[in-house]
Design a protein around this motif. Structure first.
Motif, PDB file in Angstrom:
ATOM      1  N   GLN A 146       0.758  -1.286  -0.077  1.00 53.59           N
ATOM      2  CA  GLN A 146       0.094   0.114   0.148  1.00 53.59           C
ATOM      3  C   GLN A 146       0.703   1.434   0.028  1.00 53.59           C
ATOM      4  O   GLN A 146       0.492   2.275  -0.730  1.00 53.59           O
ATOM      5  CB  GLN A 146      -0.809   0.221   1.398  1.00 53.59           C
ATOM      6  CG  GLN A 146      -2.139  -1.065   0.922  1.00 53.59           C
ATOM      7  CD  GLN A 146      -2.709  -1.263   2.208  1.00 53.59           C
ATOM      8  OE1 GLN A 146      -2.208  -0.678   3.425  1.00 53.59           O
ATOM      9  NE2 GLN A 146      -4.125  -1.760   2.268  1.00 53.59           N
ATOM     10  N   MET A 147       1.939   1.209   0.750  1.00 57.77           N
ATOM     11  CA  MET A 147       2.944   2.316   0.784  1.00 57.77           C
ATOM     12  C   MET A 147       3.486   2.648  -0.537  1.00 57.77           C
ATOM     13  O   MET A 147       3.486   3.707  -1.183  1.00 57.77           O
ATOM     14  CB  MET A 147       3.846   1.981   1.716  1.00 57.77           C
ATOM     15  CG  MET A 147       3.667   2.127   3.372  1.00 57.77           C
ATOM     16  SD  MET A 147       4.952   1.406   4.239  1.00 57.77           S
ATOM     17  CE  MET A 147       6.096   2.892   4.047  1.00 57.77           C
ATOM     18  N   VAL A 148       3.993   1.690  -1.384  1.00 59.01           N
ATOM     19  CA  VAL A 148       4.385   1.819  -2.652  1.00 59.01           C
ATOM     20  C   VAL A 148       3.243   2.303  -3.702  1.00 59.01           C
ATOM     21  O   VAL A 148       3.560   3.306  -4.484  1.00 59.01           O
ATOM     22  CB  VAL A 148       5.073   0.226  -3.348  1.00 59.01           C
ATOM     23  CG1 VAL A 148       5.221   0.611  -4.728  1.00 59.01           C
ATOM     24  CG2 VAL A 148       6.143   0.048  -2.373  1.00 59.01           C
ATOM     25  N   ASN A 149       2.183   1.567  -3.581  1.00 57.53           N
ATOM     26  CA  ASN A 149       0.952   2.083  -4.457  1.00 57.53           C
ATOM     27  C   ASN A 149       0.589   3.549  -4.161  1.00 57.53           C
ATOM     28  O   ASN A 149       0.475   4.249  -4.903  1.00 57.53           O
ATOM     29  CB  ASN A 149      -0.099   1.411  -3.940  1.00 57.53           C
ATOM     30  CG  ASN A 149      -0.225   0.040  -4.972  1.00 57.53           C
ATOM     31  OD1 ASN A 149       0.060  -0.163  -6.308  1.00 57.53           O
ATOM     32  ND2 ASN A 149      -0.421  -1.212  -4.415  1.00 57.53           N
ATOM     33  N   GLN A 150       0.746   3.938  -2.969  1.00 54.78           N
ATOM     34  CA  GLN A 150       0.253   5.257  -2.708  1.00 54.78           C
ATOM     35  C   GLN A 150       1.379   6.276  -3.254  1.00 54.78           C
ATOM     36  O   GLN A 150       1.308   7.234  -3.770  1.00 54.78           O
ATOM     37  CB  GLN A 150       0.184   5.741  -0.951  1.00 54.78           C
ATOM     38  CG  GLN A 150      -0.241   6.733  -0.452  1.00 54.78           C
ATOM     39  CD  GLN A 150      -0.991   7.086   0.403  1.00 54.78           C
ATOM     40  OE1 GLN A 150      -1.007   5.897   1.258  1.00 54.78           O
ATOM     41  NE2 GLN A 150      -1.520   8.034   0.799  1.00 54.78           N
ATOM     42  N   ALA A 151       2.919   5.741  -2.975  1.00 55.77           N
ATOM     43  CA  ALA A 151       3.982   6.612  -3.475  1.00 55.77           C
ATOM     44  C   ALA A 151       3.827   6.745  -4.997  1.00 55.77           C
ATOM     45  O   ALA A 151       4.110   7.847  -5.492  1.00 55.77           O
ATOM     46  CB  ALA A 151       5.147   5.927  -3.269  1.00 55.77           C
ATOM     47  N   LEU A 152       3.248   5.659  -5.758  1.00 50.69           N
ATOM     48  CA  LEU A 152       3.231   5.740  -7.174  1.00 50.69           C
ATOM     49  C   LEU A 152       1.653   6.226  -7.624  1.00 50.69           C
ATOM     50  O   LEU A 152       1.407   5.846  -8.767  1.00 50.69           O
ATOM     51  CB  LEU A 152       3.662   4.486  -7.677  1.00 50.69           C
ATOM     52  CG  LEU A 152       5.298   4.133  -7.571  1.00 50.69           C
ATOM     53  CD1 LEU A 152       5.361   2.829  -7.889  1.00 50.69           C
ATOM     54  CD2 LEU A 152       6.159   5.109  -8.247  1.00 50.69           C
TER      55      LEU A 152
END
Length: 83
Positions: free
Chosen positions: A59-65
Protein backbone atom coordinates in the motif's frame (compact mmCIF):
# COMPACT_ATOMS: atom_id res chain seq x y z
CA UNK A 1 22.22 0.67 -4.44
CA UNK A 2 20.35 1.62 -7.54
CA UNK A 3 20.34 -0.26 -10.77
CA UNK A 4 20.71 1.46 -14.12
CA UNK A 5 17.34 1.83 -15.74
CA UNK A 6 16.71 1.27 -19.40
CA UNK A 7 13.55 3.20 -20.22
CA UNK A 8 12.36 6.70 -19.35
CA UNK A 9 9.46 5.13 -17.48
CA UNK A 10 11.81 3.03 -15.37
CA UNK A 11 13.88 6.12 -14.58
CA UNK A 12 10.77 8.16 -13.67
CA UNK A 13 9.32 5.46 -11.39
CA UNK A 14 12.75 4.91 -9.77
CA UNK A 15 13.10 8.66 -9.13
CA UNK A 16 9.67 8.86 -7.46
CA UNK A 17 10.44 5.82 -5.29
CA UNK A 18 13.82 7.26 -4.24
CA UNK A 19 12.07 10.49 -3.18
CA UNK A 20 9.30 8.69 -1.26
CA UNK A 21 11.57 6.07 0.32
CA UNK A 22 14.77 7.93 1.25
CA UNK A 23 15.89 5.07 3.51
CA UNK A 24 15.64 2.46 0.73
CA UNK A 25 18.80 0.40 0.42
CA UNK A 26 17.80 -1.04 -2.97
CA UNK A 27 15.30 -0.01 -5.64
CA UNK A 28 14.92 -1.83 -8.93
CA UNK A 29 12.29 -0.99 -11.52
CA UNK A 30 11.87 -3.14 -14.63
CA UNK A 31 9.49 -2.40 -17.49
CA UNK A 32 7.99 -5.84 -18.17
CA UNK A 33 5.69 -4.62 -20.94
CA UNK A 34 8.37 -4.67 -23.62
CA UNK A 35 9.28 -1.01 -23.17
CA UNK A 36 5.88 0.65 -23.62
CA UNK A 37 5.53 1.53 -19.92
CA UNK A 38 2.27 -0.31 -19.35
CA UNK A 39 3.52 -2.75 -16.72
CA UNK A 40 6.36 -2.63 -14.23
CA UNK A 41 8.00 -4.93 -11.75
CA UNK A 42 9.31 -3.13 -8.67
CA UNK A 43 11.72 -4.48 -6.08
CA UNK A 44 12.29 -2.20 -3.12
CA UNK A 45 14.19 -2.88 0.08
CA UNK A 46 13.71 -0.29 2.79
CA UNK A 47 13.87 0.22 6.54
CA UNK A 48 10.50 1.99 6.22
CA UNK A 49 8.89 -1.43 5.77
CA UNK A 50 10.14 -2.82 9.08
CA UNK A 51 7.32 -3.97 11.42
CA UNK A 52 4.75 -3.63 8.61
CA UNK A 53 2.80 -6.48 7.01
CA UNK A 54 3.35 -7.17 3.32
CA UNK A 55 -0.03 -5.69 2.38
CA UNK A 56 0.87 -2.47 4.23
CA UNK A 57 4.24 -2.32 2.47
CA UNK A 58 2.55 -2.69 -0.91
CA UNK A 59 0.00 0.00 0.00
CA UNK A 60 2.89 2.36 0.76
CA UNK A 61 4.38 1.72 -2.68
CA UNK A 62 0.99 2.10 -4.40
CA UNK A 63 0.44 5.40 -2.60
CA UNK A 64 3.90 6.67 -3.52
CA UNK A 65 3.20 5.87 -7.19
CA UNK A 66 -0.45 6.99 -7.25
CA UNK A 67 0.09 9.41 -10.16
CA UNK A 68 2.26 7.03 -12.22
CA UNK A 69 -0.15 4.11 -11.71
CA UNK A 70 -2.91 5.98 -13.55
CA UNK A 71 -1.14 5.32 -16.87
CA UNK A 72 -0.16 1.71 -16.12
CA UNK A 73 -1.97 -1.55 -16.83
CA UNK A 74 -0.24 -3.48 -14.09
CA UNK A 75 2.34 -3.46 -11.36
CA UNK A 76 4.20 -6.27 -9.62
CA UNK A 77 5.55 -5.20 -6.25
CA UNK A 78 8.18 -7.02 -4.21
CA UNK A 79 9.11 -5.43 -0.89
CA UNK A 80 11.63 -6.41 1.75
CA UNK A 81 13.43 -5.14 4.82
CA UNK A 82 17.25 -4.99 4.86
CA UNK A 83 18.81 -7.91 6.73
Amino acid sequence: RSFASGTDGEARVSRVLREKFPRASAIRVVDISGGCGAMYEIHIESEEFREKRTVQQHQMVNQALSEEIKSMHGLRIFTSVPK
